[in-house]
Design a protein around this motif. Structure first.
Motif, mmCIF file in Angstrom:
data_model
loop_
_atom_site.group_PDB
_atom_site.id
_atom_site.type_symbol
_atom_site.label_atom_id
_atom_site.label_comp_id
_atom_site.label_asym_id
_atom_site.label_seq_id
_atom_site.Cartn_x
_atom_site.Cartn_y
_atom_site.Cartn_z
ATOM 1 N N TYR A 265 0.840 -1.206 0.000
ATOM 2 C CA TYR A 265 0.000 0.000 0.000
ATOM 3 C C TYR A 265 0.871 1.251 0.000
ATOM 4 N N ASP A 266 0.289 2.329 -0.493
ATOM 5 C CA ASP A 266 0.948 3.633 -0.318
ATOM 6 C C ASP A 266 0.770 4.086 1.130
ATOM 7 N N LEU A 267 -0.447 3.867 1.640
ATOM 8 C CA LEU A 267 -0.756 4.357 2.988
ATOM 9 C C LEU A 267 -1.551 3.318 3.770
ATOM 10 N N VAL A 268 -1.079 3.023 4.971
ATOM 11 C CA VAL A 268 -1.860 2.182 5.884
ATOM 12 C C VAL A 268 -2.162 3.003 7.129
ATOM 13 N N ILE A 269 -3.433 3.008 7.513
ATOM 14 C CA ILE A 269 -3.866 3.772 8.688
ATOM 15 C C ILE A 269 -4.307 2.771 9.752
ATOM 16 N N ILE A 270 -3.806 2.930 10.963
ATOM 17 C CA ILE A 270 -4.240 2.042 12.059
ATOM 18 C C ILE A 270 -5.289 2.801 12.864
ATOM 19 N N THR B 185 -9.812 -5.903 9.062
ATOM 20 C CA THR B 185 -10.301 -6.022 10.436
ATOM 21 C C THR B 185 -9.292 -6.744 11.318
ATOM 22 N N GLY B 186 -9.106 -6.175 12.492
ATOM 23 C CA GLY B 186 -8.165 -6.762 13.437
ATOM 24 C C GLY B 186 -7.373 -5.672 14.129
ATOM 25 N N ALA C 135 -5.157 1.447 2.846
ATOM 26 C CA ALA C 135 -5.862 0.464 3.686
ATOM 27 C C ALA C 135 -6.033 1.057 5.073
ATOM 28 N N ILE C 136 -7.102 0.671 5.734
ATOM 29 C CA ILE C 136 -7.339 1.133 7.102
ATOM 30 C C ILE C 136 -7.611 -0.104 7.957
ATOM 31 N N ILE C 137 -6.943 -0.163 9.112
ATOM 32 C CA ILE C 137 -7.096 -1.334 9.990
ATOM 33 C C ILE C 137 -7.959 -0.926 11.179
ATOM 34 N N GLU C 138 -9.006 -1.691 11.461
ATOM 35 C CA GLU C 138 -9.869 -1.356 12.602
ATOM 36 C C GLU C 138 -10.082 -2.601 13.461
ATOM 37 N N GLY C 139 -9.854 -2.443 14.756
ATOM 38 C CA GLY C 139 -9.980 -3.570 15.674
ATOM 39 C C GLY C 139 -11.347 -3.679 16.316
ATOM 40 N N GLY D 31 -8.807 8.620 11.171
ATOM 41 C CA GLY D 31 -8.420 7.658 10.149
ATOM 42 C C GLY D 31 -9.302 7.768 8.920
ATOM 43 N N HIS D 32 -10.593 7.941 9.149
ATOM 44 C CA HIS D 32 -11.541 8.054 8.039
ATOM 45 C C HIS D 32 -11.231 9.276 7.176
#
Ligand SMILES: Cc1cc2nc3c(=O)[nH]c(=O)nc-3n(C[C@H](O)[C@H](O)[C@H](O)COP(=O)(O)OP(=O)(O)OC[C@H]3O[C@@H](n4cnc5c(N)ncnc54)[C@H](O)[C@@H]3O)c2cc1C
Ligand SMILES: NC(=O)c1ccc[n+]([C@@H]2O[C@H](COP(=O)([O-])OP(=O)(O)OC[C@H]3O[C@@H](n4cnc5c(N)ncnc54)[C@H](O)[C@@H]3O)[C@@H](O)[C@H]2O)c1
Length: 568
Positions: A86-91, A195-196, A112-116, A97-98
């Motif tokens: 990815y160019d950008l990953v947001i945790i 997700t995670g 990509a965005i990671i959400e737990g 993040g949105h």
């Protein structure tokens, strides 16, 4: 490029749904450092909400989306920079993040965005959104119950009442709707929602995974940490989620206590005092109702400009069923049990000597928020948090233990502690995306407005008068202060809402706006003329010639700028 690895010890502890206090809500434990995630909700997503009022703000126009890379990302197949997934990953998929994710797509970045837990984070699920739904109800209740106000309009209204569950449903339904809008807006633009629980493995490497499953490692040219915050519960306070609660519980409005102590008179305390005093005792109980503030500093609402604080005290506190203890800490709070009430032990904030003991039906802990940054793997890149906050420079770039900037790593929103507001988180995210796509950008935090949604509202931007005086003294310039009242505003008077004040702090030598503070009807909307002026560097001598429609509340600000005396 993607690889798998098993869950390491640095991951947040695996938990099962039975660890959650409730099955339906986000499952943060109350100690800030032990936030945990429960299973993710299954949601079905449509794409209709691209046209919804909420998502419209975030979704780039079709015209802007026409670049090849962006069109590719619409189908989820954007082309990342060479050598990266990815160019950008947001945790973290809260509002910070949105905001970053949507702007990244607009810039053509494979994102990509990671959400737990659930998309939307604090603001949408446990903050701004449900609280404003409750405040919308409290505003109406307050108005309908004000016989004098109604009579002045020539209106007669039968006794106002409310259905607690109906009010709670309104807040919950609104949160679901906005959460879906946010999710759909990202899906529609091709943002990969992973997700995670995410954590940093090394430079430009992140792993994520659901608890109990093997983690996946992904690489990204740039990484943004946007993991937000949780309620801060001071030592000695036992939260049971029923009689001693935080905003996470209070927003569910499971009951309206007869007598509630609110510990902390900041934003959350003040907004909830507005809700509780408007709703009062639940219908049918006929019991007296009381809010008691417990505040560590010597006055209530210590964060506001002192003059606005005084006015707020006169309008929002004194006439309502509110009393207060200031200059005291709640050192110990024991939940109600076996027919005994909630017991609050107060100590003097300075001497720490015991001061008083309160017995109430419930206590709301509104003493601030703690960053949620544990388990993020920061040690893998030589970064140490400061009181839990991730240290960043003015471009939100993370600083390591040697004081050096960590390449390609940023932190936005509540997790960096610069300004714990939803729109600040989002603006910081947009600023970072500008930088990683090649355009230097520094966000002026003094131009970010804040608002407290009481009735009437309070809003502010820039410096308070004491802060401005301190700066003026240090830097050797003069300041001036001018004020206008809502009492002279036609629209406010037509609404029978003449109680209000706008205050401008400025430099008479240059016309620079240093701060604007408003107390009055729709203050939260009115502040933007001032915040935009500060952001754009507009001087008073220019803005005072701007024309405002008559009769509108915005004329309060028109008068304010016109009343300033600029020398040059
Ligand atoms: C009661 C209340 C009312 C409020 N009202 C307002 C208001 O009216 N206006 C306003 O501007 N602000 C308001 N706020 C503040 C606002 O909610 C926050 O400033 C805002 O939510 C911060 O956004 P964020 O994106 O930084 O973090 P958050 O919204 O907290 O989002 C962080 C996200 O990251 C996820 N996450 C955390 N760690 C990980 C991990 N390791 N891996 C994957 N995901 C992770 C979390 O689950 C969460 O979804 C309010 C707050 C409260 C509590
Ligand atoms: N309308 C909005 O924008 C809005 C609404 C709600 C929350 N928020 C954000 O959420 C964050 C948290 O809000 P908050 O109201 O919890 O925090 P806050 O920092 O605004 O206020 C906390 C208050 O609690 C007092 N306090 C702290 N410890 C205490 C103790 N042991 N005993 C007595 N008093 C104590 C502090 O002096 C302070 O006045 C804020 O940073 C705010 O920006 C914003």
């Amino acid at each position: 490029m993607q690889s798998s690895m098993s869950l390491s010890l640095s991951s947040p502890s695996p938990i099962t749904r039975s660890d959650c206090a409730t099955a339906d809500g986000p499952s943060y434990s109350l100690a800030p450092r032990s936030l945990r995630f429960c299973g993710l909700r299954k949601e079905t997503f449509g794409f209709k909400s691209l046209n919804s009022p909420n998502s419209a703000r975030f979704v780039p126009s079709v015209k802007k989306l026409r670049s090849k890379k962006v069109l590719a990302s619409l189908s989820g197949n954007g082309t990342p920079s060479k050598g990266f997934d990815y160019d950008l990953v947001i945790i973290g998929a809260g509002v910070g993040g949105h905001g970053a994710a949507l702007h990244a797509v607009e810039k053509g970045l494979k994102t990509a965005i990671i959400e737990g837990d659930v998309v939307g984070g604090t603001c949408v699920n446990r903050g701004c959104v449900p609280s404003k739904a409750l405040l919308a109800v409290s505003g109406r209740m307050r108005e309908l119950q004000n016989e004098h106000h109604m009579k002045a309009f020539g209106l007669q209204v039968a006794a106002a009442g409310y259905d607690r569950q109906g009010v709670a449903d309104h807040a919950n339904n609104l949160a679901s709707k906005i959460r879906n809008n946010l999710t759909n807006s990202m899906k529609a633009l091709g943002v990969d929602i992973l997700t995670g629980v995410g954590s940093i493995v090394g430079p430009q490497q992140v792993k994520y995974g659901k608890v109990g499953f093997t983690d996946t490692v992904i690489t990204a040219k740039d990484i943004i940490i946007a993991t937000g915050s949780v309620p801060l519960v001071p030592k000695g306070i036992e939260v049971d989620g029923k009689t001693v609660i935080t905003s996470d519980h209070a927003l569910k409005l499971e009951f309206v206590p007869q007598w509630i102590a609110i510990v902390g008179s900041g934003y959350i305390g003040l907004e909830f005092s507005d809700v509780y005093t408007a709703l009062g005792s639940e219908v049918g109980t006929n019991m007296p109702f009381q809010v008691t503030f417990v505040e560590a500093l010597d006055q209530l609402m210590p964060g506001f400009d002192p003059e606005i604080g005084k006015l707020a005290q006169r309008v929002l506190i004194n006439p309502r069923k509110i009393d207060s203890h200031t200059g005291v800490f709640a050192s110990k709070i024991t939940p109600a049990k076996d027919g005994k009430p909630v017991i609050i032990e107060l100590i003097d904030a300075k001497t720490k000597e015991p001061k008083d003991t309160l017995e109430v039906d419930a206590a709301l802990i509104a003493t601030g928020r703690a960053p949620f940054t544990s388990g993020l793997g920061l040690e893998n890149i030589n970064v140490e948090t400061q009181r839990g906050f991730v240290p960043v420079d003015e471009r939100m770039q993370v600083i390591d233990t040697n004081g050096k900037l960590v390449p390609h790593l940023y932190c936005i929103g509540d997790a960096n502690g610069k300004m714990m507001l939803a729109h600040a988180a989002s603006a910081q995210g947009i600023s970072v995306v500008e930088q990683v796509s090649g355009k230097d950008h520094v966000l002026n935090h003094l131009s970010i407005p804040a608002a407290c949604f009481t009735h009437p509202e309070i809003s502010m931007v820039g410096l308070t008068e004491p802060q401005a005086r301190e700066k003026a003294e240090k830097e050797g310039f003069e300041i001036s202060v001018t004020k206008t009242s809502f009492k002279a505003n036609t629209k406010a008077l037509a609404e029978n809402e003449g109680e209000g004040l706008a205050k401008l702090i400025y430099r008479p030598d240059s016309g620079e706006i240093l701060g604007v503070h408003i107390f009055g009807l729709h203050a939260a909307d009115l502040i933007h003329e001032a915040s935009n002026a500060i952001a754009l560097g507009t001087r008073i001598q220019d803005i005072k010639y701007a024309v405002h429609a008559h009769p509108t509340l915005s004329e309060v600000l028109d008068e304010l700028f016109k009343s300033a005396k600029v020398i040059s």
